[in-house]
Design an enzyme around this catalytic site. Structure first.
Site, PDB file in Angstrom:
ATOM      1  CG  ASP A 209      46.448 -19.597  37.370  1.00 29.25           C
ATOM      2  OD1 ASP A 209      46.431 -20.453  38.271  1.00 29.25           O
ATOM      3  OD2 ASP A 209      46.678 -19.879  36.174  1.00 29.25           O
ATOM      4  CG  ASP A 211      47.627 -21.583  31.594  1.00 26.68           C
ATOM      5  OD1 ASP A 211      48.460 -21.516  32.507  1.00 26.68           O
ATOM      6  OD2 ASP A 211      47.826 -22.221  30.533  1.00 26.68           O
TER       7      ASP A 211
HETATM    8  N1  ADE Z   1      47.922 -22.223  35.195  1.00 29.37           N
HETATM    9  C1  ADE Z   1      48.157 -23.411  35.744  1.00 29.37           C
HETATM   10  N2  ADE Z   1      48.728 -24.396  35.014  1.00 29.37           N
HETATM   11  C2  ADE Z   1      48.943 -25.614  35.570  1.00 29.37           C
HETATM   12  N3  ADE Z   1      48.657 -25.911  36.830  1.00 29.37           N
HETATM   13  C3  ADE Z   1      48.107 -24.970  37.590  1.00 29.37           C
HETATM   14  N4  ADE Z   1      47.709 -24.990  38.882  1.00 29.37           N
HETATM   15  C4  ADE Z   1      47.222 -23.784  39.169  1.00 29.37           C
HETATM   16  N5  ADE Z   1      47.289 -22.957  38.089  1.00 29.37           N
HETATM   17  C5  ADE Z   1      47.847 -23.681  37.096  1.00 29.37           C
END
Ligand code: ADE
Ligand SMILES: CSC[C@H]1O[C@H](OP(=O)(O)O)[C@H](O)[C@@H]1O
Length: 288
Positions: A209, A211
């Site tokens: 993803d 963040d």
């Molecule tokens: N955005 C994210 N923040 C922290 N850990 C993750 N693991 C997968 N995506 C994450």
């Protein structure tokens, strides 16, 4: 020169490895408590492997409660010479897109409530962490993931947050301003403990993803799981490629003997109870 014995820590989405020959789940106990799960032992192309699912099968252990000391002690106790960790991460950069991989070269530790050393009162050691991953194993992992068809970026800094909640938008923006490329909740203290255990460590991250700094919406586990499901086969193929392409003999690494220059407590001041807890970690040092 020694022989390889690869420890693999499987992160979110990677709870077993079908490719192992002679697979056997073995239960290990350590002076640091129980590891996340039993360990799947076996081999690929004659090279022994030990696979440990970081969150346990079924994903029962949250990131902030992973017993990283027990996990690393377990792999050391089983005879592993090197550790490849696989992790799901969020991207902090426009260029690391979901579905792609990252071979991590630097790690920032923002965890705050986890035991992060094997060396407590009674035996003090300070290992260097300037370069937290092994360049040799990282290069092999990167090549193996590319051969499995993945787009792999490197270098990249992994920011380890405490979790289990995802970041606030302000935190996410802050980490970007620090130059971090990906974010997850587990690389530390795992990498520190691997170093203390004299285990060269590499971290292959699967981007699941962007963040929450990104305008594509908030982070959402169901979306992460969807991307992970599409990536897990590539991660497994990368592991198999990596093992098949390991050089026949394992050249020595400076990390193999890092404790020779790290322990500061005078021999006559060392606490026998501390030394007993470190039986696996100090096995080589005790033989010297
Ligand atoms: N955005 C994210 N923040 C922290 N850990 C993750 N693991 C997968 N995506 C994450
Ligand atoms: C399932 S999303 C958050 C979870 O995924 C990552 O785990 P791992 O590093 O073990 O792959 C992240 O660190 C969080 O623990």
């Amino acid at each position: 020169m020694t022989h390889w014995h690869l420890g693999i820590i499987g992160g979110s989405g990677l709870y077993a490895l079908d490719a192992l020959e002679n697979p056997r789940w073995v239960t290990v106990e350590t002076p640091w408590g129980a590891p996340s799960d039993a360990v799947l032992t076996g081999s690929i192309a004659g090279i022994p492997l030990a696979f440990l699912p970081r969150h346990g099968r079924g994903h029962r252990v949250p990131p902030h409660l992973v017993n990283a000391r027990a996990n690393i002690d377990t792999l050391k106790r089983l005879g592993c010479t090197d550790v490849l960790a696989v992790s799901a991460v969020g991207s902090l950069s426009e260029v690391f897109a979901p579905g792609e991989f990252v071979a991590v070269d630097q790690i920032i530790d923002r965890t705050r409530a986890r035991p992060s050393t094997f060396f407590e009162s009674g035996l003090v050691a300070h290992v260097p962490m300037a370069d937290p991953v092994c360049p040799r194993l990282t290069g092999l992992a990167l090549a193996a993931a590319r051969a499995a068809g993945a787009t792999v970026h490197s270098p990249a800094t992994y920011l380890t947050m405490e979790g289990p909640q995802f970041s606030t938008r302000a935190e996410s923006r802050l980490y970007r301003s620090w130059g971090a490329g990906v974010i997850g909740m587990t690389a530390m203290p795992e990498a520190k403990l691997a170093r203390e255990a004299e285990l060269p460590y590499a971290l292959l991250a699967m981007v699941t993803d962007y963040d929450c700094w990104h305008d594509g919406g908030d982070v959402d586990v169901s979306e992460i799981l969807r991307v992970m499901a599409g990536n897990a086969d590539t991660a497994r193929a990368a592991i198999v490629n990596l093992v098949r392409n390991l050089p026949a003999e394992r050249p020595a690494s400076p990390i193999d003997t890092i404790l020779d220059t790290a322990i500061i407590t005078a021999p006559d001041a060392r606490d026998p109870a501390a030394i007993a807890r470190l039986d696996a970690i100090l096995a080589r040092v005790s033989r010297c």
